[in-house]
Design a protein around this motif. Structure first.
Motif, mmCIF file in Angstrom:
data_model
loop_
_atom_site.group_PDB
_atom_site.id
_atom_site.type_symbol
_atom_site.label_atom_id
_atom_site.label_comp_id
_atom_site.label_asym_id
_atom_site.label_seq_id
_atom_site.Cartn_x
_atom_site.Cartn_y
_atom_site.Cartn_z
ATOM 1 N N PRO A 76 47.100 -55.701 39.532
ATOM 2 C CA PRO A 76 47.332 -54.297 39.918
ATOM 3 C C PRO A 76 48.040 -54.190 41.268
ATOM 4 N N TYR A 77 48.779 -53.113 41.423
ATOM 5 C CA TYR A 77 49.499 -52.852 42.679
ATOM 6 C C TYR A 77 48.589 -52.088 43.633
ATOM 7 N N THR A 78 47.548 -52.739 44.125
ATOM 8 C CA THR A 78 46.557 -52.039 44.943
ATOM 9 C C THR A 78 47.130 -51.528 46.257
ATOM 10 N N LYS A 79 47.997 -52.286 46.887
ATOM 11 C CA LYS A 79 48.566 -51.850 48.163
ATOM 12 C C LYS A 79 49.478 -50.636 47.948
ATOM 13 N N PHE A 80 50.265 -50.648 46.888
ATOM 14 C CA PHE A 80 51.142 -49.513 46.607
ATOM 15 C C PHE A 80 50.321 -48.287 46.212
ATOM 16 N N LYS A 81 49.238 -48.489 45.461
ATOM 17 C CA LYS A 81 48.355 -47.381 45.098
ATOM 18 C C LYS A 81 47.759 -46.755 46.357
ATOM 19 N N ALA A 82 47.365 -47.578 47.321
ATOM 20 C CA ALA A 82 46.821 -47.072 48.585
ATOM 21 C C ALA A 82 47.886 -46.286 49.345
ATOM 22 N N PHE A 83 49.113 -46.781 49.332
ATOM 23 C CA PHE A 83 50.228 -46.077 49.974
ATOM 24 C C PHE A 83 50.409 -44.694 49.359
ATOM 25 N N LEU A 84 50.412 -44.623 48.025
ATOM 26 C CA LEU A 84 50.572 -43.343 47.335
ATOM 27 C C LEU A 84 49.458 -42.381 47.716
ATOM 28 N N GLY A 85 48.230 -42.879 47.749
ATOM 29 C CA GLY A 85 47.095 -42.039 48.127
ATOM 30 C C GLY A 85 47.185 -41.543 49.556
ATOM 31 N N GLU A 86 47.590 -42.434 50.454
ATOM 32 C CA GLU A 86 47.699 -42.085 51.870
ATOM 33 C C GLU A 86 48.718 -40.973 52.091
ATOM 34 N N TYR A 87 49.800 -40.989 51.336
ATOM 35 C CA TYR A 87 50.855 -39.993 51.512
ATOM 36 C C TYR A 87 50.779 -38.855 50.494
#
Length: 87
Positions: free
Chosen positions: A14-25
């Motif tokens: 899974p793209y966990t870091k990218f998912k976190a980025f999406l959530g943050e923004y």
């Protein structure tokens, strides 16, 4: 209860870091889907590793739209560094 919590079969990590980025923004999967011409369901499967991987073209669109690095969010750092060391 154990039947409900079965392990999800993943096709890729899974793209966990990218998912976190999406959530943050505050970027929804629907908004990302609009950018890529995909349904939110397909985006969810890409992000969670249960569907296909993002294509190179999709990664380029994502990186351009959000001004992020493909190496940081999509490429396995160990692979990139290993290839650099053998070159």
């Amino acid at each position: 209860m154990k039947d409900i919590l079965k392990d999800t079969k993943r096709r890729h990590i899974p793209y966990t870091k990218f998912k976190a980025f999406l959530g943050e923004y505050g970027v929804s999967q629907g908004k990302l889907g609009e950018l890529l011409g995909k349904s939110p369901s397909a985006i969810n499967q890409n992000l969670n590793g249960t569907g296909g991987d993002f294509t190179i073209t999709e990664i380029r669109k994502i990186c351009a739209a959000f001004e992020i690095s493909a190496d940081e969010y999509f490429i396995c750092p160990g692979v990139s560094k290993e290839k650099q060391n053998t070159a």
